[in-house]
Design an enzyme around this catalytic site. Sequence first.
Site, PDB file in Angstrom:
ATOM      1  CG  HIS A  64       5.314   1.170  -3.255  1.00 21.13           C
ATOM      2  ND1 HIS A  64       6.453   1.180  -2.483  1.00 21.13           N
ATOM      3  CD2 HIS A  64       5.280   2.376  -3.885  1.00 21.13           C
ATOM      4  CE1 HIS A  64       7.083   2.332  -2.636  1.00 21.13           C
ATOM      5  NE2 HIS A  64       6.392   3.075  -3.488  1.00 21.13           N
ATOM      6  CG  HIS A  83       6.679   4.838  -7.712  1.00 25.24           C
ATOM      7  ND1 HIS A  83       7.887   5.465  -7.537  1.00 25.24           N
ATOM      8  CD2 HIS A  83       6.110   4.804  -6.479  1.00 25.24           C
ATOM      9  CE1 HIS A  83       8.037   5.769  -6.256  1.00 25.24           C
ATOM     10  NE2 HIS A  83       6.957   5.395  -5.601  1.00 25.24           N
ATOM     11  CD  GLU A  84       2.520   5.045  -5.765  1.00 22.83           C
ATOM     12  OE1 GLU A  84       2.438   4.331  -4.743  1.00 22.83           O
ATOM     13  OE2 GLU A  84       3.203   6.085  -5.796  1.00 22.83           O
TER      14      GLU A  84
END
Length: 164
Positions: free
Chosen positions: A73, A69-70
């Site tokens: 980004h 998820h990170e």
Amino acid sequence: MPDQLNSRVETCYQQAEAFFKRTFKRPVVSFQLRGQKAGVAHLHENLLRFNPQLYKENAEDFLRQTVPHEVAHLIAHQLFGGSIQPHGEEWQLIMRGVYELPPNRCHTYAVKRRSVIRYIYRCPCPDSDFPFTAQRHGMVRKGRRYLCRRCREPLVFSGETRTE
């Protein structure tokens, strides 16, 4: 503890590089995050910060979902620039296409609330306990005054504290 997480970050980057057929600059990885957030991607610093407590308590899901998820980004930022939405189309494309994961915005980890100290202030009114936060108590110590709304007398620290 950080070895598995760092290894997972590297794996995520390798997956993205294979998918997009280009290289990506690796981020600095930090475990300096507290509170409710599991992870934070600092786009302009190319920095990933992770919550060590939540990682320790939820290691398997953290490695499977939070790390990609990170990383997604940072990958989205490097590919599409700074004008995209944090959990927008581009980020979702990376989550689904590269990592084959659902683009969940938030984690569902149990987060323990820390205990909070309240400073008890009183006025002449009966049953007049006013629990102040540490910040408000500090303001009083610097000279700020608070008045009771009923009797208009100043609230005075009783010397008592309460933990909530």
